[in-house]
Write a protein that holds these residues in place. Structure first.
Motif, PDB file in Angstrom:
ATOM      1  N   LYS A   1       0.829  -1.194   0.000  1.00 57.51           N
ATOM      2  CA  LYS A   1       0.000   0.000   0.000  1.00 57.51           C
ATOM      3  C   LYS A   1       0.870   1.252   0.000  1.00 57.51           C
ATOM      4  O   LYS A   1       1.872   1.339   0.710  1.00 57.51           O
ATOM      5  CB  LYS A   1      -0.918   0.001   1.226  1.00 57.51           C
ATOM      6  CG  LYS A   1      -1.919   1.139   1.251  1.00 57.51           C
ATOM      7  CD  LYS A   1      -2.838   1.029   2.466  1.00 57.51           C
ATOM      8  CE  LYS A   1      -3.849   2.175   2.493  1.00 57.51           C
ATOM      9  NZ  LYS A   1      -4.745   2.086   3.670  1.00 57.51           N
ATOM     10  N   ALA A   2       0.482   2.204  -0.832  1.00 55.62           N
ATOM     11  CA  ALA A   2       1.228   3.462  -0.912  1.00 55.62           C
ATOM     12  C   ALA A   2       1.091   4.242   0.399  1.00 55.62           C
ATOM     13  O   ALA A   2       0.078   4.125   1.097  1.00 55.62           O
ATOM     14  CB  ALA A   2       0.709   4.284  -2.083  1.00 55.62           C
ATOM     15  N   PRO A   3       2.101   5.035   0.756  1.00 48.75           N
ATOM     16  CA  PRO A   3       3.353   5.260   0.024  1.00 48.75           C
ATOM     17  C   PRO A   3       4.349   4.132   0.247  1.00 48.75           C
ATOM     18  O   PRO A   3       4.462   3.595   1.347  1.00 48.75           O
ATOM     19  CB  PRO A   3       3.867   6.577   0.614  1.00 48.75           C
ATOM     20  CG  PRO A   3       3.344   6.589   2.016  1.00 48.75           C
ATOM     21  CD  PRO A   3       2.005   5.916   1.966  1.00 48.75           C
TER      22      PRO A   3
ATOM     23  N   ARG B   1       6.184  -0.963 -14.539  1.00 46.85           N
ATOM     24  CA  ARG B   1       5.230  -2.064 -14.433  1.00 46.85           C
ATOM     25  C   ARG B   1       4.718  -2.329 -15.842  1.00 46.85           C
ATOM     26  O   ARG B   1       3.869  -1.597 -16.336  1.00 46.85           O
ATOM     27  CB  ARG B   1       4.104  -1.705 -13.464  1.00 46.85           C
ATOM     28  CG  ARG B   1       3.089  -2.804 -13.271  1.00 46.85           C
ATOM     29  CD  ARG B   1       2.267  -2.654 -12.005  1.00 46.85           C
ATOM     30  NE  ARG B   1       1.765  -1.305 -11.788  1.00 46.85           N
ATOM     31  CZ  ARG B   1       1.070  -0.936 -10.713  1.00 46.85           C
ATOM     32  NH1 ARG B   1       0.798  -1.824  -9.764  1.00 46.85           N
ATOM     33  NH2 ARG B   1       0.650   0.300 -10.578  1.00 46.85           N
TER      34      ARG B   1
ATOM     35  N   VAL C   1       6.582   3.616 -13.371  1.00 52.29           N
ATOM     36  CA  VAL C   1       6.041   3.906 -12.044  1.00 52.29           C
ATOM     37  C   VAL C   1       6.704   5.191 -11.548  1.00 52.29           C
ATOM     38  O   VAL C   1       7.936   5.266 -11.426  1.00 52.29           O
ATOM     39  CB  VAL C   1       6.312   2.740 -11.069  1.00 52.29           C
ATOM     40  CG1 VAL C   1       5.773   3.072  -9.684  1.00 52.29           C
ATOM     41  CG2 VAL C   1       5.682   1.454 -11.589  1.00 52.29           C
ATOM     42  N   LYS C   2       5.902   6.200 -11.292  1.00 55.31           N
ATOM     43  CA  LYS C   2       6.439   7.499 -10.901  1.00 55.31           C
ATOM     44  C   LYS C   2       7.033   7.429  -9.492  1.00 55.31           C
ATOM     45  O   LYS C   2       6.465   6.815  -8.588  1.00 55.31           O
ATOM     46  CB  LYS C   2       5.342   8.565 -10.943  1.00 55.31           C
ATOM     47  CG  LYS C   2       4.730   8.766 -12.325  1.00 55.31           C
ATOM     48  CD  LYS C   2       5.756   9.266 -13.334  1.00 55.31           C
ATOM     49  CE  LYS C   2       5.122   9.524 -14.691  1.00 55.31           C
ATOM     50  NZ  LYS C   2       6.132   9.967 -15.698  1.00 55.31           N
TER      51      LYS C   2
ATOM     52  N   ASN D   1       8.373   9.892  -6.465  1.00 57.88           N
ATOM     53  CA  ASN D   1       8.392  11.254  -5.922  1.00 57.88           C
ATOM     54  C   ASN D   1       9.708  11.472  -5.180  1.00 57.88           C
ATOM     55  O   ASN D   1       9.979  10.824  -4.171  1.00 57.88           O
ATOM     56  CB  ASN D   1       7.205  11.440  -4.973  1.00 57.88           C
ATOM     57  CG  ASN D   1       7.085  12.874  -4.477  1.00 57.88           C
ATOM     58  OD1 ASN D   1       7.895  13.729  -4.800  1.00 57.88           O
ATOM     59  ND2 ASN D   1       6.060  13.137  -3.679  1.00 57.88           N
TER      60      ASN D   1
ATOM     61  N   ILE E   1       7.131   5.809  -3.912  1.00 57.12           N
ATOM     62  CA  ILE E   1       6.152   5.423  -4.925  1.00 57.12           C
ATOM     63  C   ILE E   1       4.773   5.660  -4.330  1.00 57.12           C
ATOM     64  O   ILE E   1       4.437   5.085  -3.292  1.00 57.12           O
ATOM     65  CB  ILE E   1       6.325   3.952  -5.343  1.00 57.12           C
ATOM     66  CG1 ILE E   1       7.693   3.739  -5.987  1.00 57.12           C
ATOM     67  CG2 ILE E   1       5.218   3.520  -6.298  1.00 57.12           C
ATOM     68  CD1 ILE E   1       7.999   2.288  -6.313  1.00 57.12           C
ATOM     69  N   GLU E   2       3.984   6.492  -4.973  1.00 56.06           N
ATOM     70  CA  GLU E   2       2.710   6.903  -4.391  1.00 56.06           C
ATOM     71  C   GLU E   2       1.530   6.234  -5.077  1.00 56.06           C
ATOM     72  O   GLU E   2       0.477   6.845  -5.276  1.00 56.06           O
ATOM     73  CB  GLU E   2       2.598   8.429  -4.424  1.00 56.06           C
ATOM     74  CG  GLU E   2       3.676   9.098  -3.575  1.00 56.06           C
ATOM     75  CD  GLU E   2       3.558  10.605  -3.547  1.00 56.06           C
ATOM     76  OE1 GLU E   2       2.976  11.159  -4.502  1.00 56.06           O
ATOM     77  OE2 GLU E   2       4.057  11.218  -2.580  1.00 56.06           O
ATOM     78  N   GLU E   3       1.701   4.967  -5.440  1.00 52.99           N
ATOM     79  CA  GLU E   3       0.607   4.158  -5.945  1.00 52.99           C
ATOM     80  C   GLU E   3       0.788   2.740  -5.440  1.00 52.99           C
ATOM     81  O   GLU E   3       1.916   2.284  -5.204  1.00 52.99           O
ATOM     82  CB  GLU E   3       0.560   4.171  -7.472  1.00 52.99           C
ATOM     83  CG  GLU E   3       1.837   3.675  -8.153  1.00 52.99           C
ATOM     84  CD  GLU E   3       1.731   3.735  -9.664  1.00 52.99           C
ATOM     85  OE1 GLU E   3       1.187   2.774 -10.254  1.00 52.99           O
ATOM     86  OE2 GLU E   3       2.193   4.741 -10.255  1.00 52.99           O
ATOM     87  N   ASP E   4      -0.321   2.046  -5.221  1.00 52.59           N
ATOM     88  CA  ASP E   4      -0.267   0.697  -4.678  1.00 52.59           C
ATOM     89  C   ASP E   4       0.353  -0.267  -5.688  1.00 52.59           C
ATOM     90  O   ASP E   4       0.202  -0.112  -6.906  1.00 52.59           O
ATOM     91  CB  ASP E   4      -1.657   0.206  -4.301  1.00 52.59           C
ATOM     92  CG  ASP E   4      -2.249   0.984  -3.135  1.00 52.59           C
ATOM     93  OD1 ASP E   4      -1.539   1.855  -2.592  1.00 52.59           O
ATOM     94  OD2 ASP E   4      -3.411   0.723  -2.769  1.00 52.59           O
TER      95      ASP E   4
ATOM     96  N   ASP F   1       0.281  -4.379  -6.447  1.00 57.85           N
ATOM     97  CA  ASP F   1      -0.484  -5.577  -6.110  1.00 57.85           C
ATOM     98  C   ASP F   1       0.425  -6.791  -5.995  1.00 57.85           C
ATOM     99  O   ASP F   1       1.532  -6.827  -6.547  1.00 57.85           O
ATOM    100  CB  ASP F   1      -1.559  -5.830  -7.172  1.00 57.85           C
ATOM    101  CG  ASP F   1      -2.566  -4.694  -7.257  1.00 57.85           C
ATOM    102  OD1 ASP F   1      -2.884  -4.129  -6.194  1.00 57.85           O
ATOM    103  OD2 ASP F   1      -3.011  -4.363  -8.378  1.00 57.85           O
TER     104      ASP F   1
END
Length: 349
Positions: free
Chosen positions: A118-120, A188, A193-194, A196, A261-264, A266
């Motif tokens: 889970k982000a972050p 991915r 994948v951005k 920050n 990384i500010e996206e989950d 999986d």
């Protein structure tokens, strides 16, 4: 004559007042040295001791379980790349590989996500066998220059990285000169994948320790380059990689924040890491690792705190049961009537 009489009487009054004061201080010192000051001394009866051990154990044990559960829920991926990213022909001479600028340092690795992250998601680089706490290394910096730039002229503490070609170096010193310069990018599939890279340094460092009008000058301009280069058009307060690196570590194995990384991610996702293996850890038998980690209310993955609480709590409960069995088998003959003994003696003049 009247004034002389009044002054003499005042002096006499002061002297008579000071005598009891000195006697009172002497009495306090005497009582202190004789351990006879007023005090409350608890009488540790068996029920009192058993109850104290049991209560502390009951409090510590669940805290330890909660801390350990929080640590176990942290998902962490650690990938060591300093050996795998060296071409096979240079595995026997890694130092020649890292010093040869004609050899490409690109490397790619696929990582499988074991559990949902889970982000972050925090990205760290970990260095082993790197002694940032070496006395000469730690002293080789100028905090005043980091804050004021070329306006501060005394940079003798930065030697040997103080002047190059007769001009001062900003930022000076061995710490800045050895700035970590490996880079990472994540994909991915075909989608990047951005990452920050902002706000990775302490706000107090950005605002108060690195000047907003101080720019890199004459940096990495010597015959030997130690690490990353800095953009001369960006002030030091915005060079967060440098700010993170300048906060030196106390231990030879340490992690420093690279980004978020500010996206989950999986479970079972395949993340391709493309990195540049630039930093020379081969000359001192060090190692480099890339770390991806989530966090909990307790921070990152660390089982020590939970295990410590559980161990102390279990030990206290065990000792309480042992004391209780001893007390049941051999009860105190005089009973347990007093738990607190106070010795408040009025001080006489």
């Amino acid at each position: 004559m009247e004034m002389d009489g009044r002054s003499s009487s005042v002096r006499a009054g002061i002297e008579t007042d000071s005598v009891p004061l000195r006697q009172g201080r002497s009495k306090i010192i005497y009582q202190f040295t004789q351990q006879n000051l007023p005090a409350c001394k608890p009488v540790l009866s068996p029920p009192w001791v058993i109850s104290t051990f049991f209560v502390v154990g009951v409090i510590f044990f669940p805290i330890g379980l909660l801390s350990l559960h929080a640590s176990q829920n942290v998902v962490e991926i650690v990938y060591r790349y300093d050996v795998e990213c060296v071409p096979v022909l240079y595995r026997s001479n890694k130092l020649a590989y890292i010093k040869n600028n004609l050899i490409p340092k690109n490397c790619s690795k696929s990582l499988k996500i074991p559990k949902h992250m889970k982000a972050p998601i925090y990205i760290y680089y970990q260095l082993d066998n790197y002694y940032q706490n070496h006395r000469r290394y730690v002293k080789s910096r100028s905090d005043q220059q980091l804050l004021h730039g070329l306006k501060h002229h005394d940079i003798s503490s930065c030697a040997p990285e103080d002047f190059k070609h007769g001009l001062p170096v900003v930022p000076c010193g061995l710490i800045a000169w050895s700035l970590f310069n490996d880079t990472y990018s994540f994909f991915r599939g075909i989608d990047e994948v951005k990452v920050n890279r902002k706000n990775i340094a302490w706000k107090s460092d950005r605002d108060h320790k690195f000047g907003k009008q101080v720019y890199p000058f004459n940096f990495q301009n010597g015959t030997l380059s130690g690490g990353a280069h800095l953009d001369p058009n960006i002030p030091l307060s915005d060079q967060e990689d440098l700010i993170v690196w300048m906060r030196t570590s106390a231990l030879p194995t340490f992690r420093k924040l690279y980004g978020r990384i500010e996206e989950d991610l999986d479970a079972d996702d395949i993340i391709t890491v493309k990195l540049l293996n630039n930093y020379n850890t081969y000359s001192f038998s060090g190692s480099k690792k890339l770390v991806l980690s989530t966090s909990s209310w307790l921070g990152g993955h660390n089982n020590f705190l939970g295990m410590a609480y559980i161990s102390i709590g279990a030990s206290f409960i065990f000792v309480a049961f042992v004391f209780m069995l001893i007390h049941v088998k051999n009860p105190r003959p005089n009973g347990d009537t007093t738990n607190l003994s106070c010795n408040w003696k009025p001080m006489s003049g």
